[in-house]
Design a protein around this motif. Structure first.
Motif, PDB file in Angstrom:
ATOM      1  N   GLY A 155       0.817  -1.215   0.000  1.00  0.00           N
ATOM      2  CA  GLY A 155       0.000   0.000   0.000  1.00  0.00           C
ATOM      3  C   GLY A 155       0.842   1.252   0.000  1.00  0.00           C
ATOM      4  O   GLY A 155       0.905   1.974  -1.000  1.00  0.00           O
ATOM      5  N   GLN A 156       1.511   1.525   1.105  1.00  0.00           N
ATOM      6  CA  GLN A 156       2.365   2.710   1.194  1.00  0.00           C
ATOM      7  C   GLN A 156       3.843   2.370   1.062  1.00  0.00           C
ATOM      8  O   GLN A 156       4.683   3.268   1.120  1.00  0.00           O
ATOM      9  CB  GLN A 156       2.137   3.428   2.524  1.00  0.00           C
ATOM     10  CG  GLN A 156       0.770   4.070   2.666  1.00  0.00           C
ATOM     11  CD  GLN A 156       0.641   4.853   3.956  1.00  0.00           C
ATOM     12  OE1 GLN A 156       1.069   4.424   5.030  1.00  0.00           O
ATOM     13  NE2 GLN A 156       0.067   6.035   3.847  1.00  0.00           N
ATOM     14  N   SER A 157       4.153   1.100   0.885  1.00  0.00           N
ATOM     15  CA  SER A 157       5.561   0.700   0.848  1.00  0.00           C
ATOM     16  C   SER A 157       5.736  -0.575   0.031  1.00  0.00           C
ATOM     17  O   SER A 157       4.768  -1.262  -0.305  1.00  0.00           O
ATOM     18  CB  SER A 157       6.093   0.476   2.267  1.00  0.00           C
ATOM     19  OG  SER A 157       5.436  -0.633   2.871  1.00  0.00           O
ATOM     20  N   LEU A 158       6.989  -0.858  -0.277  1.00  0.00           N
ATOM     21  CA  LEU A 158       7.385  -2.111  -0.922  1.00  0.00           C
ATOM     22  C   LEU A 158       8.443  -2.767  -0.046  1.00  0.00           C
ATOM     23  O   LEU A 158       9.333  -2.095   0.481  1.00  0.00           O
ATOM     24  CB  LEU A 158       7.974  -1.848  -2.316  1.00  0.00           C
ATOM     25  CG  LEU A 158       7.008  -1.446  -3.420  1.00  0.00           C
ATOM     26  CD1 LEU A 158       7.789  -0.913  -4.620  1.00  0.00           C
ATOM     27  CD2 LEU A 158       6.125  -2.617  -3.839  1.00  0.00           C
ATOM     28  N   ARG A 159       8.349  -4.086   0.075  1.00  0.00           N
ATOM     29  CA  ARG A 159       9.367  -4.816   0.819  1.00  0.00           C
ATOM     30  C   ARG A 159      10.391  -5.350  -0.177  1.00  0.00           C
ATOM     31  O   ARG A 159      10.057  -6.131  -1.072  1.00  0.00           O
ATOM     32  CB  ARG A 159       8.748  -5.968   1.614  1.00  0.00           C
ATOM     33  CG  ARG A 159       9.783  -6.776   2.398  1.00  0.00           C
ATOM     34  CD  ARG A 159       9.141  -7.770   3.339  1.00  0.00           C
ATOM     35  NE  ARG A 159      10.125  -8.605   4.008  1.00  0.00           N
ATOM     36  CZ  ARG A 159      10.854  -8.220   5.044  1.00  0.00           C
ATOM     37  NH1 ARG A 159      10.699  -6.994   5.529  1.00  0.00           N
ATOM     38  NH2 ARG A 159      11.734  -9.033   5.608  1.00  0.00           N
ATOM     39  N   VAL A 180      10.770   0.058   1.547  1.00  0.00           N
ATOM     40  CA  VAL A 180      10.912   1.271   0.737  1.00  0.00           C
ATOM     41  C   VAL A 180       9.581   2.015   0.738  1.00  0.00           C
ATOM     42  O   VAL A 180       8.542   1.456   0.356  1.00  0.00           O
ATOM     43  CB  VAL A 180      11.316   0.924  -0.709  1.00  0.00           C
ATOM     44  CG1 VAL A 180      11.230   2.151  -1.606  1.00  0.00           C
ATOM     45  CG2 VAL A 180      12.721   0.335  -0.734  1.00  0.00           C
ATOM     46  N   ALA A 181       9.595   3.255   1.197  1.00  0.00           N
ATOM     47  CA  ALA A 181       8.388   4.070   1.198  1.00  0.00           C
ATOM     48  C   ALA A 181       8.017   4.472  -0.223  1.00  0.00           C
ATOM     49  O   ALA A 181       8.885   4.681  -1.070  1.00  0.00           O
ATOM     50  CB  ALA A 181       8.601   5.307   2.063  1.00  0.00           C
ATOM     51  N   LEU A 182       6.710   4.581  -0.481  1.00  0.00           N
ATOM     52  CA  LEU A 182       6.217   4.961  -1.803  1.00  0.00           C
ATOM     53  C   LEU A 182       5.616   6.359  -1.777  1.00  0.00           C
ATOM     54  O   LEU A 182       4.891   6.716  -0.842  1.00  0.00           O
ATOM     55  CB  LEU A 182       5.148   3.973  -2.283  1.00  0.00           C
ATOM     56  CG  LEU A 182       5.603   2.530  -2.523  1.00  0.00           C
ATOM     57  CD1 LEU A 182       4.400   1.651  -2.861  1.00  0.00           C
ATOM     58  CD2 LEU A 182       6.643   2.466  -3.633  1.00  0.00           C
TER      59      LEU A 182
END
Length: 297
Positions: A155-159, A180-182
């Motif tokens: 949602g707001q980030s990627l692992r 990693v923040a999006l």
């Protein structure tokens, strides 16, 4: 009693491969085979500092960059340090080795401006636009981007827990996963892209090749799909490395905390500032003007 070639083959490489990642093994062994092994038939204990310095000087004179010659010097130091520890040499001849001034200095490290980034986002289709955003806005490495699976999207980030390097699936460069923040626009674009995928299983690749079972290849997506579009608007010089450097430089210009920016990109603070971050003329002008004002006051 070892020749240099035999020590490298029988001792140094087996020991080093235990700690090197696949990408490091590939590039470093190629460097050793291309340059160091010209001294291979010599007995390792008979090689002198002068022999090794002449090797570095010849390599520098061949037109290779200073960074390559420096890496070669570092490998020589590591080889002889291990040989010293194993008793294969009685002294370490690498102390005092230097890189010749004739080594080619690194080229200009170009970065995109805010306007350049905006222009790129207008010409790329959704898949390439998303890859470009993840590299330039989010600061991810290309191998990390292409190693993403649908289950990594939160949602707001990627692992980031894997990367793709020349077709091999490997752990991240640092050896550990990170979040990693999006940015809002990237976070909104991802669901749109996922709806277009043929395979939408959690373990499916986010950027799938034609057969969907494998991810896209870095060189393929850059050469065939991104750079031709950028060349049409005069930005054909932009590569993944430029995108990552742009992330560091524009973020620095906007005053983003250096530690936060380094954690987002997944590297140390020193590398973040020394290697990736570039100051532009506006920042330098502002710096000297601020100093002038302080002096005059």
């Amino acid at each position: 009693v070892y020749t240099l070639a035999k020590f490298i083959e029988a001792v140094y490489l087996p020991v080093s491969r235990r700690k090197w990642k696949a990408s490091t093994t590939m590039t470093t062994e190629a460097l050793i085979n291309a340059h160091i092994t010209e001294l291979g038939p010599r007995l390792i204990d008979e090689l002198t500092r002068q022999d090794l310095q002449e090797l570095l000087d010849r390599t520098a004179a061949s037109g290779l960059s200073r960074s390559v010659v420096n890496h070669l010097r570092w490998q020589l130091h590591a080889i002889f340090k291990l040989a010293m520890g194993d008793g294969a040499v009685s002294m370490n001849p690498t102390s005092g080795l230097s890189v010749s001034v004739c080594a080619t200095p690194p080229g200009e490290k170009r970065v995109m401006s805010y306007e350049d980034v905006s222009r790129v986002l207008k010409v790329l289709p959704i898949r390439e636009r998303l890859i470009f955003r993840l590299a330039t806005i989010e600061g991810m490495r290309p191998g990390e981007i292409l190693g993403l699976q649908l289950r990594d999207f939160g949602g707001q980030s990627l692992r980031v827990s894997r990367r793709v390097y020349r077709g091999d699936i490997d752990s991240p460069k640092t050896g550990r996963a990170r979040e990693v923040a999006l940015s809002p626009a990237t976070g909104s674009l991802l669901p749109e892209w996922i709806k277009l995928l043929v395979d939408r299983r959690p373990e499916a690749w986010l950027f799938q090749s034609e057969n969907t079972n494998t991810p896209l290849m870095r060189d393929n997506v850059q050469r065939r799909f991104i750079q031709p579009k950028l060349a049409n608007i005069g930005l054909g010089w932009v590569t993944f490395q430029v995108m990552r450097r742009t992330n560091a430089s524009l973020g620095h210009k906007r005053g983003i905390d250096p530690k936060v920016a380094a954690d987002q990109r997944g590297h140390g603070l020193g590398v973040s500032m020394d290697v990736y971050t570039q100051s532009d003329l506006d920042q330098k002008l502002a710096a000297v003007r601020a100093l002038e004002v302080a002096v005059i006051q």
